[in-house]
Design an enzyme around this catalytic site. Structure first.
Site, mmCIF file in Angstrom:
data_model
loop_
_atom_site.group_PDB
_atom_site.id
_atom_site.type_symbol
_atom_site.label_atom_id
_atom_site.label_comp_id
_atom_site.label_asym_id
_atom_site.label_seq_id
_atom_site.Cartn_x
_atom_site.Cartn_y
_atom_site.Cartn_z
ATOM 1 N N SER A 57 3.392 6.873 19.621
ATOM 2 C CA SER A 57 4.370 7.305 19.317
ATOM 3 C C SER A 57 4.228 8.442 18.198
ATOM 4 O O SER A 57 3.187 8.476 17.636
ATOM 5 C CB SER A 57 5.286 6.464 18.612
ATOM 6 O OG SER A 57 6.528 7.050 17.841
ATOM 7 N N TYR B 196 6.977 -0.160 11.716
ATOM 8 C CA TYR B 196 6.873 0.389 13.057
ATOM 9 C C TYR B 196 5.742 1.538 12.976
ATOM 10 O O TYR B 196 4.865 1.504 13.870
ATOM 11 C CB TYR B 196 7.936 0.904 13.633
ATOM 12 C CG TYR B 196 8.063 1.530 15.148
ATOM 13 C CD1 TYR B 196 7.557 0.775 16.378
ATOM 14 C CD2 TYR B 196 8.452 2.934 15.173
ATOM 15 C CE1 TYR B 196 7.526 1.502 17.529
ATOM 16 C CE2 TYR B 196 8.199 3.774 16.417
ATOM 17 C CZ TYR B 196 7.882 2.781 17.542
ATOM 18 O OH TYR B 196 7.819 3.395 18.884
#
Length: 255
Positions: free
Chosen positions: A140, A153
């Site tokens: 990501s 995250y």
């Protein structure tokens, strides 16, 4: 024994994983679909089979090392594995570090980091034996830069990024490519909803005013392109964002 190249996709029950399975199947791969939700991957396998593709569903939790090892044993003897797409992952919560739930951080680390470690370790012998193995890590842009409320995250995706980067160094000279695809804002059916524990208003706010966020199919197309380059070509790191997103925190939103 089938001479069709085999691609294993984790987290194939929805979103980017399911889209990647469809894309690679259309490109001639025999796809092995793994996810925890057995009924979802069985339905996808049936869809792909009906369309004339080879698809094998296998219910799997990548955080369970014993189950991952059993999966590797299942694949052993069924021919080489050419591609592993590490897609299983996800986010929980958007709380600041000062008040975040450590259990959420542990869950995110387990799936985004240790899950990648487990399945990659287990399948590396088969990938190497293929003579043209490819490991894809779906990380990501969170793995490259941080943002408020993303601590857990971001930390997990940094871990996934480091696995890819380190593995590429350690396997230099071996017939295995390590590709990292780092998507930015992708609108799927479940990612934001899961992150906000079913709160549809909070999930919708993530994409509010963004005319065209990335879709699961956009990312799958990117994965397919990277995987189908000639074997000597390695796409080390590919960042893909919608045009409206310049960074993790700078996004053009229409009023």
């Amino acid at each position: 024994m089938s001479t069709t190249p085999t691609a294993v996709i984790t987290g194939a029950s929805s979103g980017i994983g399911a889209a990647t399975a469809r894309s690679l199947a259309a490109s001639g791969y025999r796809v092995v679909l793994t996810a925890r939700r057995k009924e979802r991957i069985e339905a996808l396998a049936a869809e792909l089979t009906e369309a004339g593709h080879e698809a094998v569903p296998y219910a799997l939790d990548v955080t369970d090392r014993a189950a991952v090892d059993a999966f590797a044993a299942f694949l052993d003897g069924r021919g080489p594995v050419h591609v592993l797409v590490n897609n299983a992952g996800g986010a929980l919560g958007a709380d600041p570090v000062s008040s975040a739930d450590p259990a959420d951080w542990r869950t995110m680390y387990d799936v985004n980091v240790l899950g990648v470690l487990h399945i990659t370790q287990a399948l590396l012998p088969a990938l190497t034996a293929s003579g043209e193995g490819t490991v894809v890590v779906l990380s990501s842009t969170a793995g490259l830069a941080t943002y408020e409320g993303g601590g857990g995250y971001v930390a997990a995706k940094h871990g996934a990024h480091v696995i890819a980067e380190t593995l590429r160094l350690e396997l230099c000279g071996q017939p295995v490519r390590i590709i990292e695809i780092a998507p930015g804002m992708v609108k799927t059916d479940e990612f934001a909803t899961t992150r906000f524990r079913g709160d549809q208003d909070k999930a919708a706010a993530v994409y509010a005013g963004v005319a065209e966020p990335l879709t699961a199919e956009d990312v799958a197309d990117t994965v397919n392109w990277a995987v189908t380059r000639p074997p000597h070509v390695n796409i080390d790191l590919l960042v893909v964002r919608p045009r409206a997103q310049a960074s993790n925190y700078k996004v053009h939103r229409e009023s």
